[in-house]
Design an enzyme around this catalytic site. Structure first.
Site, short mmCIF file in Angstrom:
data_model
loop_
_atom_site.label_atom_id
_atom_site.label_comp_id
_atom_site.label_asym_id
_atom_site.label_seq_id
_atom_site.Cartn_x
_atom_site.Cartn_y
_atom_site.Cartn_z
N ILE A 211 0.84 -1.19 0.00
CA ILE A 211 0.00 0.00 0.00
C ILE A 211 0.87 1.25 0.00
CG2 ILE A 211 -0.14 0.01 2.53
CD1 ILE A 211 -3.04 1.04 2.27
N CYS A 212 0.30 2.34 -0.49
CA CYS A 212 0.94 3.66 -0.44
C CYS A 212 2.18 3.72 -1.33
CB CYS A 212 1.24 4.01 1.02
SG CYS A 212 1.67 5.74 1.31
N ALA A 213 3.34 3.99 -0.76
CA ALA A 213 4.56 4.08 -1.55
C ALA A 213 5.11 2.72 -1.94
CB ALA A 213 5.63 4.85 -0.76
N TYR B 182 0.18 5.39 -3.79
CA TYR B 182 -0.06 6.77 -3.37
C TYR B 182 -0.01 7.67 -4.59
CZ TYR B 182 -0.02 10.93 -0.48
OH TYR B 182 -0.35 12.13 0.10
#
Length: 263
Positions: free
Chosen positions: A177-179, A202
């Site tokens: 998730i995210c970066a 992200y």
């Protein structure tokens, strides 16, 4: 007076045990018995109860081992700079499903305490190297939180990268998730491939550019054996989707309703 106060503190410290100790509390001497003790007797009492503490801890570990035999095993690697909300949503949500979740530190110095991206300190269960030596690659899911520079530390953790590569080749479930979809999966050629491949991360240009043509605007994307999500605000949906893949939609809907999350 000072001696009595010190003995109270020592007594409290040595009785710092898991909640299950309450079941056998009637077998322990009262404070009235402890306070008059001479230092030498108090030390002996402390040693005895210290041993008892480890007996109870062993019982808990045995119970956990029994539980994990019938639950899904999930590895959540973290490091200094990992994102706190994402880490908590992954671990908490999957625990609610009944998964046995292990949080492993990828810090290069082997330290278990991780200072997260907003300064909150998390204590990992063990290091990534220890997790792999004890559990091998026999995990039902490996889920990476994001956060910077946490994602970079995960990217540079060789044992973790080797595990992810092995799992990817075997078609095992990997998530980020995210970066982390860009920084970890992108750096090691672990993003989804094929005509229908898709992934998200992200929504910052440096990360989105790594995804290229497979970039999706969805909050959570399942593409084959790879699951990706955008960031802190989508991490509950991410955790619930991972739970659904491990335990089924009915279980996921039930947990979501209990957590007051619309799916």
């Amino acid at each position: 007076m000072e001696g009595s106060f010190a003995r109270v503190l020592l007594f409290c410290a040595m009785l710092f045990v898991p909640p299950t100790i309450a079941r056998i509390s009637t077998k322990l001497p009262s404070l009235r018995t402890i306070l008059p003790m001479q230092p030498s007797k108090l030390s002996a009492f402390a040693a005895k109860n210290h041993r008892n503490r480890f007996k109870f801890m062993s019982v808990r570990r045995a119970m956990s081992a029994t539980d994990s035999a019938i639950s899904k095993r999930v590895l959540v690697p973290i490091a200094n700079g990992s994102e706190e909300i994402e880490t908590t949503c992954i671990t908490d949500t999957l625990t609610r499903f009944g998964a046995s979740v292990t949080v492993a530190s990828a810090n290069a110095d082997g330290s278990l305490v991780c200072t997260m991206s907003r300064g909150i300190k998390f204590m990992a269960d063990l290091s990534v190297a220890e997790a792999l030596s004890s559990g091998g690659d026999d995990w039902d899911l490996v889920a990476l939180p994001g956060g910077m520079p946490g994602a970079e530390h995960l990217r540079d953790c060789e044992p973790l990268v080797e595990l992810l590569r092995t799992r990817s080749a075997a078609g095992s479930l990997n998530a980020a998730i995210c970066a982390s979809p860009a920084v970890v999966f992108g750096a090691h050629n672990l993003l989804p491939k094929g005509e229908s491949a898709a992934a998200t991360c992200y929504p910052a240009p440096p990360f989105r550019s790594v995804l290229g043509e497979i970039a999706s605007e969805s909050d959570v994307v399942v593409s084959g054996n790879i699951v990706t999500s955008k960031g802190p605000g989508t991490s509950l949906k991410f955790g619930l989707q991972l739970g659904e893949l491990l335990y089924g939609k009915e279980a996921a809907d039930k947990i979501a309703a209990e957590m007051l999350v619309d799916r």
